[in-house]
Design a protein around this motif. Sequence first.
Motif, PDB file in Angstrom:
ATOM      1  N   LEU A  55      54.876  38.193  39.341  1.00 53.20           N
ATOM      2  CA  LEU A  55      53.474  38.626  39.429  1.00 53.20           C
ATOM      3  C   LEU A  55      53.315  39.922  40.216  1.00 53.20           C
ATOM      4  CD1 LEU A  55      51.775  35.151  39.995  1.00 53.20           C
ATOM      5  CD2 LEU A  55      51.453  36.662  38.010  1.00 53.20           C
ATOM      6  N   ALA A  56      54.328  40.289  41.000  1.00 50.00           N
ATOM      7  CA  ALA A  56      54.259  41.542  41.748  1.00 50.00           C
ATOM      8  C   ALA A  56      54.273  42.751  40.822  1.00 50.00           C
ATOM      9  CB  ALA A  56      55.422  41.621  42.742  1.00 50.00           C
ATOM     10  N   ILE A  57      54.844  42.603  39.626  1.00 51.01           N
ATOM     11  CA  ILE A  57      54.930  43.733  38.694  1.00 51.01           C
ATOM     12  C   ILE A  57      54.207  43.474  37.375  1.00 51.01           C
ATOM     13  CG2 ILE A  57      57.105  44.512  39.683  1.00 51.01           C
ATOM     14  CD1 ILE A  57      58.539  43.291  37.294  1.00 51.01           C
ATOM     15  N   ASN A  58      53.814  42.234  37.137  1.00 47.95           N
ATOM     16  CA  ASN A  58      53.222  41.883  35.849  1.00 47.95           C
ATOM     17  C   ASN A  58      51.978  42.701  35.531  1.00 47.95           C
ATOM     18  OD1 ASN A  58      52.938  40.047  33.477  1.00 47.95           O
ATOM     19  ND2 ASN A  58      51.078  39.454  34.553  1.00 47.95           N
ATOM     20  N   ALA A  59      51.144  42.972  36.524  1.00 51.34           N
ATOM     21  CA  ALA A  59      49.858  43.631  36.271  1.00 51.34           C
ATOM     22  C   ALA A  59      50.024  45.078  35.813  1.00 51.34           C
ATOM     23  CB  ALA A  59      48.989  43.573  37.533  1.00 51.34           C
ATOM     24  N   TRP A  60      51.017  45.799  36.352  1.00 53.87           N
ATOM     25  CA  TRP A  60      51.056  47.238  36.152  1.00 53.87           C
ATOM     26  C   TRP A  60      52.236  47.773  35.343  1.00 53.87           C
ATOM     27  CZ3 TRP A  60      55.618  48.842  38.211  1.00 53.87           C
ATOM     28  CH2 TRP A  60      56.156  48.112  39.267  1.00 53.87           C
ATOM     29  N   ARG A  61      53.203  46.920  35.009  1.00 56.02           N
ATOM     30  CA  ARG A  61      54.440  47.420  34.403  1.00 56.02           C
ATOM     31  C   ARG A  61      54.181  48.136  33.076  1.00 56.02           C
ATOM     32  NH1 ARG A  61      56.200  43.707  30.514  1.00 56.02           N
ATOM     33  NH2 ARG A  61      54.817  41.900  30.390  1.00 56.02           N
ATOM     34  N   ILE A 278      37.297  33.065  38.214  1.00 57.96           N
ATOM     35  CA  ILE A 278      38.035  33.865  37.237  1.00 57.96           C
ATOM     36  C   ILE A 278      37.847  35.347  37.526  1.00 57.96           C
ATOM     37  CG2 ILE A 278      38.053  34.571  34.811  1.00 57.96           C
ATOM     38  CD1 ILE A 278      37.542  31.680  34.063  1.00 57.96           C
ATOM     39  N   THR A 279      36.634  35.731  37.876  1.00 64.00           N
ATOM     40  CA  THR A 279      36.344  37.129  38.192  1.00 64.00           C
ATOM     41  C   THR A 279      37.159  37.605  39.383  1.00 64.00           C
ATOM     42  OG1 THR A 279      34.099  36.895  37.334  1.00 64.00           O
ATOM     43  CG2 THR A 279      34.521  38.759  38.792  1.00 64.00           C
ATOM     44  N   VAL A 280      37.324  36.754  40.392  1.00 61.18           N
ATOM     45  CA  VAL A 280      38.130  37.120  41.562  1.00 61.18           C
ATOM     46  C   VAL A 280      39.576  37.385  41.158  1.00 61.18           C
ATOM     47  CG1 VAL A 280      39.054  36.288  43.763  1.00 61.18           C
ATOM     48  CG2 VAL A 280      36.655  35.891  43.187  1.00 61.18           C
ATOM     49  N   TYR A 281      40.129  36.486  40.378  1.00 62.16           N
ATOM     50  CA  TYR A 281      41.527  36.637  39.944  1.00 62.16           C
ATOM     51  C   TYR A 281      41.693  37.882  39.071  1.00 62.16           C
ATOM     52  CZ  TYR A 281      46.192  35.148  38.408  1.00 62.16           C
ATOM     53  OH  TYR A 281      47.544  35.074  38.171  1.00 62.16           O
ATOM     54  N   ALA A 282      40.809  38.029  38.076  1.00 64.73           N
ATOM     55  CA  ALA A 282      40.894  39.178  37.183  1.00 64.73           C
ATOM     56  C   ALA A 282      40.652  40.480  37.937  1.00 64.73           C
ATOM     57  CB  ALA A 282      39.876  39.025  36.049  1.00 64.73           C
ATOM     58  N   GLY A 283      39.738  40.453  38.912  1.00 66.01           N
ATOM     59  CA  GLY A 283      39.490  41.649  39.711  1.00 66.01           C
ATOM     60  C   GLY A 283      40.694  42.048  40.531  1.00 66.01           C
ATOM     61  N   ALA A 284      41.366  41.070  41.123  1.00 67.92           N
ATOM     62  CA  ALA A 284      42.581  41.357  41.892  1.00 67.92           C
ATOM     63  C   ALA A 284      43.657  41.948  40.985  1.00 67.92           C
ATOM     64  CB  ALA A 284      43.080  40.088  42.567  1.00 67.92           C
ATOM     65  N   HIS A 285      43.744  41.410  39.781  1.00 63.86           N
ATOM     66  CA  HIS A 285      44.697  41.930  38.793  1.00 63.86           C
ATOM     67  C   HIS A 285      44.391  43.394  38.467  1.00 63.86           C
ATOM     68  CE1 HIS A 285      47.352  41.473  35.189  1.00 63.86           C
ATOM     69  NE2 HIS A 285      46.556  42.415  34.703  1.00 63.86           N
ATOM     70  N   ALA A 286      43.107  43.700  38.271  1.00 62.56           N
ATOM     71  CA  ALA A 286      42.700  45.064  37.931  1.00 62.56           C
ATOM     72  C   ALA A 286      42.992  46.036  39.067  1.00 62.56           C
ATOM     73  CB  ALA A 286      41.210  45.083  37.583  1.00 62.56           C
ATOM     74  N   VAL A 287      42.695  45.631  40.296  1.00 66.93           N
ATOM     75  CA  VAL A 287      42.959  46.490  41.455  1.00 66.93           C
ATOM     76  C   VAL A 287      44.457  46.750  41.586  1.00 66.93           C
ATOM     77  CG1 VAL A 287      42.907  46.568  43.980  1.00 66.93           C
ATOM     78  CG2 VAL A 287      40.884  45.819  42.703  1.00 66.93           C
ATOM     79  N   GLN A 288      45.256  45.699  41.441  1.00 71.11           N
ATOM     80  CA  GLN A 288      46.704  45.869  41.523  1.00 71.11           C
ATOM     81  C   GLN A 288      47.207  46.780  40.407  1.00 71.11           C
ATOM     82  OE1 GLN A 288      48.964  42.348  40.692  1.00 71.11           O
ATOM     83  NE2 GLN A 288      50.856  43.125  41.600  1.00 71.11           N
ATOM     84  N   GLN A 289      46.700  46.577  39.207  1.00 72.03           N
ATOM     85  CA  GLN A 289      47.151  47.358  38.056  1.00 72.03           C
ATOM     86  C   GLN A 289      46.854  48.846  38.227  1.00 72.03           C
ATOM     87  OE1 GLN A 289      45.363  46.046  34.397  1.00 72.03           O
ATOM     88  NE2 GLN A 289      46.601  47.371  33.109  1.00 72.03           N
ATOM     89  N   GLY A 290      45.611  49.164  38.566  1.00 65.93           N
ATOM     90  CA  GLY A 290      45.240  50.571  38.670  1.00 65.93           C
ATOM     91  C   GLY A 290      45.847  51.282  39.852  1.00 65.93           C
ATOM     92  N   SER A 291      45.868  50.632  41.016  1.00 66.35           N
ATOM     93  CA  SER A 291      46.339  51.306  42.229  1.00 66.35           C
ATOM     94  C   SER A 291      47.857  51.396  42.286  1.00 66.35           C
ATOM     95  CB  SER A 291      45.804  50.581  43.466  1.00 66.35           C
ATOM     96  OG  SER A 291      46.172  49.215  43.464  1.00 66.35           O
ATOM     97  N   ALA A 292      48.574  50.417  41.731  1.00 62.19           N
ATOM     98  CA  ALA A 292      50.031  50.462  41.773  1.00 62.19           C
ATOM     99  C   ALA A 292      50.572  51.653  40.989  1.00 62.19           C
ATOM    100  CB  ALA A 292      50.617  49.160  41.225  1.00 62.19           C
TER     101      ALA A 292
END
Length: 392
Positions: A55-61, A278-292
């Motif tokens: 999950l550390a790389i799943n969002a942004w790879r 769900i919004t919290v989880y998806a939001g965290a995913h989005a923040v990780q994806q864009g900022s990473a």
Amino acid sequence: MTTQKPASMRHYGMDWLRVGAFALLILYHIAMVFIPWNYHVKSTHIVHWAVLPMLAINAWRLSLLFVVSGYASRALLRRTGNPGEFARNRSLRLLIPLAFGIIVVVPVQPWVELVTKYGFTHSFAWFWLHDFFSFRTIDGLFLPNWNHLWFVGYLWVYTMVLIAGAALIRSNRVQQFFDRLFGGIGVLLIPMAWLLMVHTWWFPMVGETHMLFDDGIAHAAYFPAFLFGFALGGSETVMRAIGRWWTVAAVLAMLGYATILAIELHWTDNFLQGGTRITVYAGAHAVQQGSAVIALIGIADRFWNHNYPIRATLTEAVFPFYIIHQTIIVFGMYLLLPAGLPGWAQFAILLVATVAGCWLFYRVGRAIVPLRPLVGLRLHKPQRKESSLAVV
């Protein structure tokens, strides 16, 4: 302080980021064999805790792959000189290996999946001759398919759309607008804001299909990433902005991952039952994806912008490695299943076999001229290694 090069010169840091992104993808796909997530073949040793580092790389790879591919495309456009030649070059370099991959490289993957998951009894030769090109569904698998090569198909489509758009807008104002929009803190905030809309509003907890015409969430995330990389390839202004904000982006990426990790460890399915949760989880995913992605570009610009003799070879090898790696992983695991080896031994053998098999595929394809276009290389070897440009 970031080291800047003129737009016409090669950015070695982005080369290393491209190599690292694809190397990480190969390792990720090997790990998929051993975790509970769906994959073409599974080990008998499932390691549940391994989901957490994944999950550390799943969002942004994948976003990173499209950004670096867009950046490389800008360099190729500079070299070819005009959109028509660029379109021809990209079509040859992408569609030929894509067709070869679908016909020759990919078929063993669905065969292994059908054999190991659904008890398919026919040989691979029978499957390839009678079933793979049948244009029907067998046990939920539509055949033929492109499996991991969806990335190549999407990249070609995005490139053609980009070229068509460029032909309509013959102006430098688009690049200037990009520089103004992303030349400050916008380089951090705008990608995250867009991805927050994608994951929390338009496609909350929707999975990707990789079917091109039924994959809205993927296109909403990856086409803008490709365009961003392409525009970044012509913008020292935005690269400098990334140099100023990448440390903040890294902190945000870690916070996004920490939120996902906390949910996975303490709440899991119960947490995801409510809309707000769900919004919290998806939001965290989005923040990780864009900022990473911004953080990694900043790291590449700050620390990796140096040339080494092996760089040109690795940059050239990226695409052939990508074409063949998943077939080696899937078929390799299929061969290992009857041996009853412990999980650590399976992983070690798969890792060594995948790297060795990818290297052999690249070297043989590189040495035999008629094979070069099939494995994603230019028909003729570049006269200087420095001029070698990756296709992805």
